[in-house]
Motif scaffolding. Sequence first.
Motif, PDB file in Angstrom:
ATOM      1  N   UNK A 115       0.213 -13.134  -4.984  1.00 59.27           N
ATOM      2  CA  UNK A 115       0.250 -11.700  -4.669  1.00 59.27           C
ATOM      3  C   UNK A 115      -1.124 -11.214  -4.223  1.00 59.27           C
ATOM      4  N   UNK A 116      -1.127 -10.171  -3.419  1.00 58.96           N
ATOM      5  CA  UNK A 116      -2.369  -9.496  -3.043  1.00 58.96           C
ATOM      6  C   UNK A 116      -2.374  -8.170  -3.786  1.00 58.96           C
ATOM      7  N   UNK A 117      -3.442  -7.925  -4.546  1.00 59.59           N
ATOM      8  CA  UNK A 117      -3.594  -6.689  -5.307  1.00 59.59           C
ATOM      9  C   UNK A 117      -4.464  -5.750  -4.499  1.00 59.59           C
ATOM     10  N   UNK A 118      -4.000  -4.508  -4.347  1.00 60.33           N
ATOM     11  CA  UNK A 118      -4.702  -3.530  -3.526  1.00 60.33           C
ATOM     12  C   UNK A 118      -5.378  -2.518  -4.444  1.00 60.33           C
ATOM     13  N   UNK A 119      -6.702  -2.472  -4.324  1.00 62.57           N
ATOM     14  CA  UNK A 119      -7.538  -1.632  -5.177  1.00 62.57           C
ATOM     15  C   UNK A 119      -8.070  -0.452  -4.359  1.00 62.57           C
TER      16      UNK A 119
END
Length: 172
Positions: free
Chosen positions: A114-118
């Motif tokens: 997964x790519x976590x968007x901050x």
Amino acid sequence: MITALLTLALGAGHVPAPAAIPSAIAQSDVRASVEMTSTHFAAQSFAPMTQWLVFENATNGLKVAQGLAPFSRLIYPIETGAAEGMTVKLVTQSPDGQLLFTGCLDATKLTGAPIFIQRTGESLTGWIPRHGGRSLTKAHFAAAPHVPVPLPSENKTRDKSRPIEKKKLPPI
């Protein structure tokens, strides 16, 4: 029950598990995660407000926006090859209410983790967890596709009036 067994036997049961925020960014403002497997697309919201996912495929002109409710999870089954040419963007809000966009995430590059968007102030950063979430690699967003727009001075019809010639004036 037969349908469930056939689904598992055919390999279509590769649904991404709910994502946990990696420990390396657990104390920051993580807005969402996105992930794609060979059979499913998943997005998960970690924000207390509605966000939007924008799916685009420039090849066939597809552009669809899907709301992502606060703290919800969205899962879509996908067909083989459906990720080709597809991009996804996350749209969220800054602390003062302005809309923030990630760049385009190439759907074919989302497979794996997964790519976590901050959210960091007025921008969004994507992170791919490594080593069980203890370290991160920055995800690279592509810029939105540029559509060339002619400048007002381009493609003008030429002035067909008689050109002015430079001539010396006669002596006075």
